[in-house]
Write a protein that holds these residues in place. Structure first.
Motif, short mmCIF file in Angstrom:
data_model
loop_
_atom_site.label_atom_id
_atom_site.label_comp_id
_atom_site.label_asym_id
_atom_site.label_seq_id
_atom_site.Cartn_x
_atom_site.Cartn_y
_atom_site.Cartn_z
N VAL A 40 0.87 -1.26 -0.05
CA VAL A 40 -0.13 -0.16 0.04
C VAL A 40 0.83 1.15 0.13
O VAL A 40 0.68 2.32 -0.65
N GLU A 41 2.02 1.16 0.99
CA GLU A 41 2.89 2.37 0.91
C GLU A 41 3.35 2.50 -0.35
O GLU A 41 3.67 3.61 -0.90
N GLU A 42 4.06 1.46 -1.13
CA GLU A 42 4.68 1.59 -2.37
C GLU A 42 3.66 2.30 -3.44
O GLU A 42 3.91 3.05 -4.13
N ILE A 43 2.66 1.80 -3.41
CA ILE A 43 1.46 2.41 -4.33
C ILE A 43 1.48 3.85 -3.89
O ILE A 43 1.46 4.74 -4.97
N ASN A 44 1.51 4.35 -3.03
CA ASN A 44 1.39 5.77 -2.62
C ASN A 44 2.76 6.44 -2.89
O ASN A 44 2.65 7.61 -3.37
N LEU A 45 3.94 5.74 -2.60
CA LEU A 45 5.09 6.32 -3.08
C LEU A 45 5.19 6.56 -4.70
O LEU A 45 6.06 7.47 -5.39
N LYS A 47 2.42 6.95 -6.84
CA LYS A 47 1.26 7.15 -7.28
C LYS A 47 1.12 8.14 -8.65
O LYS A 47 0.26 8.23 -9.26
N GLU A 48 2.08 8.92 -8.71
CA GLU A 48 2.16 9.65 -9.78
C GLU A 48 2.28 8.99 -11.17
O GLU A 48 1.93 9.07 -12.25
N SER A 51 -1.75 8.30 -11.57
CA SER A 51 -2.62 9.46 -11.40
C SER A 51 -3.33 9.81 -12.65
O SER A 51 -4.27 10.54 -13.17
N THR A 79 -6.76 1.50 -2.03
CA THR A 79 -5.37 2.31 -2.35
C THR A 79 -5.36 2.67 -3.76
O THR A 79 -5.18 3.93 -4.48
N GLN A 82 -7.98 5.00 -4.55
CA GLN A 82 -7.73 6.50 -4.00
C GLN A 82 -6.77 7.15 -5.03
O GLN A 82 -6.90 8.56 -5.31
N VAL A 83 -5.79 6.41 -5.92
CA VAL A 83 -4.66 7.13 -6.66
C VAL A 83 -4.92 7.16 -8.12
O VAL A 83 -4.34 7.92 -8.75
#
Length: 373
Positions: A40-45, A47-48, A51, A79, A82-83
């Motif tokens: 999940v954190e990797e996806i957020n890292l 996310k660009e 997007s 997640t 969300q992104v």
């Protein structure tokens, strides 16, 4: 908005199969949730990367992702929502070991959006399943499939392996017949490969088992082709057969050279002309926890290498490579000479519109691709 596919690697297994070369580890108490939180954190890292792209397929592979509980995997799907945004008809696949199919759990998977199952049967011969170190028997495959249908999964693939040591023609045809009786939408028939340092490879090197002959492999290929064609399956890729309109859209994206992002330990990505591979699990966890994108290797592909790679991927499709899309004079003289040699050997067929593998070329596809690479 450009479309993209997403691969999620879940590396946990009940037990490692004797032939498996994919990155996996035994599931250990406490690490599964930490790992999913790290994905999940990797996806957020990253996310660009998502997007400005729309997700058309998601594939949970492994390992055995069906070991996990739905509420844990759902964190990943939430997640991604969300992104990024999803196509309305996005294909979301879960790889499944028959041993893990429980009604309550799989109702949960269906509710979270899983709409395609890839069921790892491998064989309907119990002796072969033991040799491969599978944790289920043939009866469990049938029960698992029936449960999946009852739950409401309408798009199911079944994986089977051709060329298991000690199997004769009738043994494999029994597996194929039992598979077809279940009437899945898709069937993958993989030739057994002996990957270096796997238990099966070491047994072969020690003389404990003997691979089947090329002649038997050839016979099995043509028997498979004929049997599945009679039952309404279309052979659309080297190892894959489907009912009309039920091809694996995620895998087609690979073979057609589409972009994809892999999340999780040892996963691979291809986007913006760049190839990347992630760290293995403990380095993956350590880097993500420090807020570092967990890439282990990265290569920016030259225009020539990218073109050759996509040409070879397209060759996996039975319809072959479009000569309108890939003009041969754009390739190096050395590459063109190799293609001509393969045609002379009867492994490749060229007409006015396409260049494709012959049946013999499909049987020897690993050798063909090794030559072209």
């Amino acid at each position: 908005m450009k479309s993209i596919s997403v691969y999620i690697h879940i590396p946990f297994c009940i037990k490692k199969c004797s032939y498996c070369s994919f990155y996996s580890i035994r599931a250990q108490s406490g690490i599964v949730e930490k790992y999913v939180d790290a994905v999940v954190e990797e996806i957020n890292l990253r996310k660009e990367l998502l997007s400005h792209r729309k997700i058309k397929t998601v594939y949970f592979g492994g390992g055995t992702p069906s070991l996990l509980n739905p509420h844990i995997l759902e964190k990943i799907i939430e997640t991604l929502h969300q992104v990024s945004s999803f196509h309305e008809d996005a294909e979301i696949t879960l790889e499944v070991n028959p041993e893990t199919v429980e009604e309550g759990k799989f109702y949960g998977f269906r509710r979270m959006g899983i709409n395609r199952i890839s069921l790892g049967a491998q064989s309907f011969n119990d002796r072969s399943l033991k040799l491969l170190k599978r944790v289920h028997d043939s009866a469990k495959i049938k029960r698992a499939f029936e449960r999946l249908r009852k739950i409401g999964f309408e798009n199911i693939n079944i994986d089977v392996i051709m060329g298991i040591p000690s199997e004769e023609k009738r043994d494999f045809l029994h597996t194929l017949e039992e598979t077809v009786k279940l009437n899945p939408e898709h069937i993958s028939v993989y030739s057994l490969e002996y990957h270096k340092n796997t238990p099966l490879y070491l047994d072969m090197m020690d003389g404990k088992i003997t691979p089947i002959s090329k002649e038997l492999e050839r016979v099995l290929y043509f028997e498979t082709l004929e049997l599945l064609k009679r039952r309404g399956y279309i052979h659309y890729e080297i190892s894959n057969y489907s009912k009309p309109g039920k091809e694996s859209r995620h895998n087609l994206n690979y073979w057609l050279g589409g972009e994809y992002i892999g999340f999780g330990a040892s996963s691979v990505s291809y986007f913006n002309g760049m190839w990347t591979k992630n760290e293995e699990i403990y380095s993956f966890l350590e880097k993500v926890n420090r807020g570092i994108i967990p890439i282990r290797r990265m290569e920016i592909l030259s225009k020539d290498k990218r073109k050759r790679m996509l040409f070879i991927l397209n060759l996996r499709l039975v319809k072959g490579v479009s000569l309108e899309e890939y003009r041969l004079h754009d390739f190096s003289p050395n590459f063109i000479e190799k293609l001509k040699a393969l045609q002379k050997m009867g492994l490749m067929i060229k007409d006015t519109e396409t260049i494709r593998l012959s049946d013999e070329g499909i049987i020897l596809s690993n050798e063909v691709f090794s030559l072209l690479i």
